[in-house]
Design a protein around this motif. Sequence first.
Motif, PDB file in Angstrom:
ATOM      1  N   LEU A  15     -55.504  67.935  15.211  1.00 50.90           N
ATOM      2  CA  LEU A  15     -54.876  66.656  15.550  1.00 50.90           C
ATOM      3  C   LEU A  15     -55.901  65.524  15.576  1.00 50.90           C
ATOM      4  CD1 LEU A  15     -52.323  67.817  18.277  1.00 50.90           C
ATOM      5  CD2 LEU A  15     -51.923  67.405  15.832  1.00 50.90           C
ATOM      6  N   ARG A  16     -57.081  65.779  16.098  1.00 53.25           N
ATOM      7  CA  ARG A  16     -58.138  64.755  16.082  1.00 53.25           C
ATOM      8  C   ARG A  16     -58.523  64.410  14.649  1.00 53.25           C
ATOM      9  NH1 ARG A  16     -60.016  67.820  20.181  1.00 53.25           N
ATOM     10  NH2 ARG A  16     -61.552  68.884  18.897  1.00 53.25           N
ATOM     11  N   LYS A  17     -58.613  65.427  13.824  1.00 56.85           N
ATOM     12  CA  LYS A  17     -59.021  65.188  12.441  1.00 56.85           C
ATOM     13  C   LYS A  17     -57.959  64.436  11.650  1.00 56.85           C
ATOM     14  CE  LYS A  17     -62.316  68.940  12.088  1.00 56.85           C
ATOM     15  NZ  LYS A  17     -63.526  68.445  11.499  1.00 56.85           N
ATOM     16  N   ILE A  18     -56.670  64.737  11.898  1.00 50.38           N
ATOM     17  CA  ILE A  18     -55.669  63.981  11.136  1.00 50.38           C
ATOM     18  C   ILE A  18     -55.597  62.530  11.612  1.00 50.38           C
ATOM     19  CG2 ILE A  18     -54.300  65.972  10.391  1.00 50.38           C
ATOM     20  CD1 ILE A  18     -52.141  65.138  12.376  1.00 50.38           C
ATOM     21  N   LEU A  49     -51.125  52.786   8.242  1.00 47.63           N
ATOM     22  CA  LEU A  49     -51.478  54.167   7.906  1.00 47.63           C
ATOM     23  C   LEU A  49     -52.114  54.867   9.108  1.00 47.63           C
ATOM     24  CD1 LEU A  49     -51.368  56.046   5.432  1.00 47.63           C
ATOM     25  CD2 LEU A  49     -53.690  55.312   4.889  1.00 47.63           C
ATOM     26  N   LYS A  50     -53.015  54.169   9.798  1.00 49.98           N
ATOM     27  CA  LYS A  50     -53.668  54.736  10.978  1.00 49.98           C
ATOM     28  C   LYS A  50     -52.634  55.050  12.067  1.00 49.98           C
ATOM     29  CE  LYS A  50     -57.943  52.233  10.116  1.00 49.98           C
ATOM     30  NZ  LYS A  50     -58.758  51.070  10.517  1.00 49.98           N
ATOM     31  N   ASN A  51     -51.711  54.131  12.278  1.00 46.69           N
ATOM     32  CA  ASN A  51     -50.684  54.341  13.302  1.00 46.69           C
ATOM     33  C   ASN A  51     -49.762  55.500  12.941  1.00 46.69           C
ATOM     34  OD1 ASN A  51     -49.481  53.351  15.867  1.00 46.69           O
ATOM     35  ND2 ASN A  51     -47.690  53.149  14.532  1.00 46.69           N
ATOM     36  N   GLN A  52     -49.413  55.630  11.669  1.00 45.73           N
ATOM     37  CA  GLN A  52     -48.545  56.734  11.244  1.00 45.73           C
ATOM     38  C   GLN A  52     -49.183  58.081  11.546  1.00 45.73           C
ATOM     39  OE1 GLN A  52     -48.139  55.507   7.169  1.00 45.73           O
ATOM     40  NE2 GLN A  52     -46.170  54.501   7.541  1.00 45.73           N
ATOM     41  N   PHE A  53     -50.459  58.219  11.233  1.00 48.13           N
ATOM     42  CA  PHE A  53     -51.148  59.480  11.504  1.00 48.13           C
ATOM     43  C   PHE A  53     -51.311  59.714  13.000  1.00 48.13           C
ATOM     44  CE2 PHE A  53     -52.089  59.455   7.019  1.00 48.13           C
ATOM     45  CZ  PHE A  53     -52.228  60.799   6.702  1.00 48.13           C
ATOM     46  N   LYS A  54     -51.576  58.654  13.757  1.00 46.13           N
ATOM     47  CA  LYS A  54     -51.725  58.780  15.208  1.00 46.13           C
ATOM     48  C   LYS A  54     -50.405  59.240  15.835  1.00 46.13           C
ATOM     49  CE  LYS A  54     -52.421  56.068  19.340  1.00 46.13           C
ATOM     50  NZ  LYS A  54     -52.069  54.763  19.843  1.00 46.13           N
ATOM     51  N   GLU A  55     -49.309  58.618  15.458  1.00 42.20           N
ATOM     52  CA  GLU A  55     -48.009  58.976  16.016  1.00 42.20           C
ATOM     53  C   GLU A  55     -47.585  60.375  15.588  1.00 42.20           C
ATOM     54  OE1 GLU A  55     -46.281  57.419  18.358  1.00 42.20           O
ATOM     55  OE2 GLU A  55     -47.796  55.839  18.435  1.00 42.20           O
ATOM     56  N   LEU A  56     -47.913  60.741  14.360  1.00 46.76           N
ATOM     57  CA  LEU A  56     -47.624  62.091  13.882  1.00 46.76           C
ATOM     58  C   LEU A  56     -48.406  63.111  14.699  1.00 46.76           C
ATOM     59  CD1 LEU A  56     -45.974  63.580  11.779  1.00 46.76           C
ATOM     60  CD2 LEU A  56     -47.784  63.156  10.131  1.00 46.76           C
ATOM     61  N   SER A  57     -49.652  62.804  14.983  1.00 44.80           N
ATOM     62  CA  SER A  57     -50.479  63.673  15.821  1.00 44.80           C
ATOM     63  C   SER A  57     -49.875  63.822  17.213  1.00 44.80           C
ATOM     64  CB  SER A  57     -51.896  63.088  15.918  1.00 44.80           C
ATOM     65  OG  SER A  57     -52.673  63.805  16.830  1.00 44.80           O
ATOM     66  N   LEU A  58     -49.445  62.718  17.803  1.00 40.14           N
ATOM     67  CA  LEU A  58     -48.819  62.766  19.131  1.00 40.14           C
ATOM     68  C   LEU A  58     -47.537  63.590  19.107  1.00 40.14           C
ATOM     69  CD1 LEU A  58     -49.327  59.056  20.276  1.00 40.14           C
ATOM     70  CD2 LEU A  58     -50.479  61.090  21.182  1.00 40.14           C
ATOM     71  N   GLN A  63     -44.732  68.705  20.485  1.00 39.96           N
ATOM     72  CA  GLN A  63     -44.023  69.921  20.069  1.00 39.96           C
ATOM     73  C   GLN A  63     -44.781  71.163  20.510  1.00 39.96           C
ATOM     74  OE1 GLN A  63     -40.877  69.636  18.996  1.00 39.96           O
ATOM     75  NE2 GLN A  63     -41.346  67.475  19.303  1.00 39.96           N
ATOM     76  N   SER A  64     -46.118  71.089  20.487  1.00 33.14           N
ATOM     77  CA  SER A  64     -46.905  72.252  20.909  1.00 33.14           C
ATOM     78  C   SER A  64     -46.719  72.516  22.398  1.00 33.14           C
ATOM     79  CB  SER A  64     -48.387  72.056  20.584  1.00 33.14           C
ATOM     80  OG  SER A  64     -49.007  71.152  21.459  1.00 33.14           O
ATOM     81  N   MET A  65     -46.569  71.459  23.181  1.00 33.98           N
ATOM     82  CA  MET A  65     -46.367  71.639  24.620  1.00 33.98           C
ATOM     83  C   MET A  65     -44.998  72.245  24.923  1.00 33.98           C
ATOM     84  SD  MET A  65     -48.234  68.470  26.488  1.00 33.98           S
ATOM     85  CE  MET A  65     -48.295  67.156  25.299  1.00 33.98           C
ATOM     86  N   LYS A  66     -44.029  71.981  24.056  1.00 33.33           N
ATOM     87  CA  LYS A  66     -42.691  72.546  24.222  1.00 33.33           C
ATOM     88  C   LYS A  66     -42.588  73.933  23.582  1.00 33.33           C
ATOM     89  CE  LYS A  66     -40.480  68.033  23.667  1.00 33.33           C
ATOM     90  NZ  LYS A  66     -39.609  67.271  22.761  1.00 33.33           N
ATOM     91  N   GLY A  67     -43.575  74.273  22.767  1.00 35.90           N
ATOM     92  CA  GLY A  67     -43.520  75.496  21.981  1.00 35.90           C
ATOM     93  C   GLY A  67     -43.592  76.763  22.809  1.00 35.90           C
TER      94      GLY A  67
END
Length: 192
Positions: A15-18, A49-58, A63-67
């Motif tokens: 997530l940090r890398k994306i 573009l930066k915001n799209q990747f940041k929001e996708l990461s969030l 989803q991982s916390m709900k997983g």
Amino acid sequence: MEKEQKTENLLQEFLRKIESLPVEITENLLKYSNDEDEKNIINTFAPTLKNQFKELSLFINEQSMKGTRQGNSDVEQFLKIASPNQMMSNMKIALPSIGSIVGKLGIDGIVKEIKKIIKEILGLFGINLPKWIDGLLTLIDEILNIIFGGGSAKMRIAMSQIEQHYLAELTQLAKLKKATKELSNDEENDEL
């Protein structure tokens, strides 16, 4: 317990890398561009573009916390084998070539592979992918095509053709997954 920690570490690294991916791309595009109009276009699209990747990461993090434990374990195994963190780290080797067509196509290829990995991760969490995911990933491609294409019609045509092949690849992958699932279900029914 140790496995869960590993999953979180691999996923958090991913997530940090994306999130840093569009920053590295746009900074290097600006660094190697000599054309002021091209720099203006890059600067216009870079924040989006930066915001799209940041929001996708969030979103992936949420989803991982709900997983489930199994979903998180599957994500760990997938990230370990698919090696996207290594791929994104190695992208730094290609960044000085971003001024060339070959460099842009190579970096664009890395981003396309990362987008496939994102979809796979979300699927492993066991969620039905939201309808907007494909739209967002397509929008990211279109923005990259614009900033990589710059003022070159030839480059934009090449990027467009690559995008068409990428979408055809995703379609074939979805068909393969569906056929595999149907075959598996048929085999289970035959055993009953």
